[in-house]
Motif scaffolding. Structure first.
Motif, short mmCIF file in Angstrom:
data_model
loop_
_atom_site.label_atom_id
_atom_site.label_comp_id
_atom_site.label_asym_id
_atom_site.label_seq_id
_atom_site.Cartn_x
_atom_site.Cartn_y
_atom_site.Cartn_z
N ASN A 51 1.42 6.12 -6.74
CA ASN A 51 -0.38 6.85 -6.86
C ASN A 51 -0.89 6.11 -8.62
O ASN A 51 -1.57 6.04 -8.91
CB ASN A 51 -0.19 8.09 -7.87
CG ASN A 51 -1.66 8.90 -7.73
OD1 ASN A 51 -2.47 8.55 -6.46
ND2 ASN A 51 -1.82 9.76 -8.00
N VAL A 52 -0.38 4.53 -7.62
CA VAL A 52 -1.22 3.81 -7.96
C VAL A 52 -2.30 2.22 -7.86
O VAL A 52 -1.84 2.46 -6.83
CB VAL A 52 0.09 2.49 -9.11
CG1 VAL A 52 0.18 3.96 -10.37
CG2 VAL A 52 0.72 1.61 -8.44
N PRO A 53 -2.90 2.15 -8.09
CA PRO A 53 -4.19 0.60 -7.20
C PRO A 53 -3.40 0.17 -6.85
O PRO A 53 -2.16 -0.52 -8.26
CB PRO A 53 -4.55 0.14 -7.81
CG PRO A 53 -5.21 2.04 -9.59
CD PRO A 53 -4.45 2.07 -9.26
N ILE A 54 -2.85 -0.38 -6.47
CA ILE A 54 -1.85 -1.91 -5.26
C ILE A 54 -2.06 -3.01 -6.82
O ILE A 54 -1.26 -3.61 -7.22
CB ILE A 54 -2.42 -2.20 -4.01
CG1 ILE A 54 -2.54 -1.92 -2.74
CG2 ILE A 54 -1.98 -3.95 -3.95
CD1 ILE A 54 -2.85 -1.76 -1.47
N LYS A 76 0.61 -1.16 0.23
CA LYS A 76 0.18 0.02 0.04
C LYS A 76 0.50 1.24 -0.38
O LYS A 76 0.34 1.83 -0.56
CB LYS A 76 -1.19 0.02 1.27
CG LYS A 76 -1.98 1.20 1.76
CD LYS A 76 -3.25 0.97 0.73
CE LYS A 76 -4.05 2.33 0.57
NZ LYS A 76 -3.40 3.42 0.02
N SER A 113 -5.65 -1.93 -14.24
CA SER A 113 -6.14 -0.90 -14.45
C SER A 113 -7.54 -0.74 -15.56
O SER A 113 -8.42 -0.02 -15.68
CB SER A 113 -6.10 0.49 -13.38
OG SER A 113 -5.33 -0.13 -12.13
N ALA A 136 2.27 1.81 -3.68
CA ALA A 136 1.48 2.10 -4.25
C ALA A 136 0.93 3.73 -4.27
O ALA A 136 0.68 4.58 -5.51
CB ALA A 136 0.42 1.03 -4.26
N ASP A 137 0.95 4.14 -2.91
CA ASP A 137 0.60 5.54 -3.18
C ASP A 137 1.79 6.29 -3.49
O ASP A 137 1.49 6.81 -3.70
CB ASP A 137 0.29 5.27 -1.15
CG ASP A 137 -0.62 4.51 -0.62
OD1 ASP A 137 -1.54 4.40 -1.49
OD2 ASP A 137 -1.18 5.09 0.23
N ASP A 191 -2.28 -2.56 -10.08
CA ASP A 191 -1.50 -2.64 -10.27
C ASP A 191 0.21 -2.79 -10.19
O ASP A 191 1.06 -3.47 -11.44
CB ASP A 191 -1.05 -1.01 -11.34
CG ASP A 191 -2.46 -0.57 -11.34
OD1 ASP A 191 -2.94 -1.05 -11.94
OD2 ASP A 191 -2.32 0.90 -12.14
#
Length: 121
Positions: A62-65, A55, A76, A58-59, A67
């Motif tokens: 700035n991508v969803p986990i 997490k 995504s 990913a943060d 990905d």
């Protein structure tokens, strides 16, 4: 797919994201508040990642986990494409329903007119 293969793919994706942004391992390590060797181990598949660390990573990017953990090249975008396809299918079905409703109304009106003609005769 083995866990090792999955972790290697995650490390490769993290490295690719870092390189795309022109960031050094030091830049990311600082953002994650870990040492450069610790981050290097993440990219090299030496360290297993927990959800909390995924997490954080990913943060940072700035991508969803998803990905990071998906086997797909761009999960995504794949999800967005599937969502758009579903929306299109729903719109097409809604149009069919609308046409059927109009047809039923027309049949009802014809039946009503026919019934009135029979009664009048």
């Amino acid at each position: 797919m083995s866990d090792r293969h999955t972790m290697f793919e995650i490390g490769k994706k993290i490295k690719a994201l870092r390189q795309q942004r022109g960031w050094s391992q030091s830049d990311i390590a600082e953002l994650l508040n870990i040492s450069v060797p610790a981050f290097s181990k993440i990219e090299s598949d030496i360290t297993d990642l927990n959800i909390s660390r995924l997490k954080q990573i990913a943060d940072v990017f700035n991508v969803p986990i998803v990905d990071l953990i998906s086997d797909q090249a761009n999960p995504s975008q794949t999800l967005l494409d599937e969502l758009q396809e579903s929306k299109n299918t729903i719109a097409a079905q809604a149009l069919k329903i609308s046409h059927l409703q109009e047809y039923i109304i027309t049949l009802y009106e014809q039946l009503h007119k026919h019934t009135q003609d029979v009664i009048s005769s």
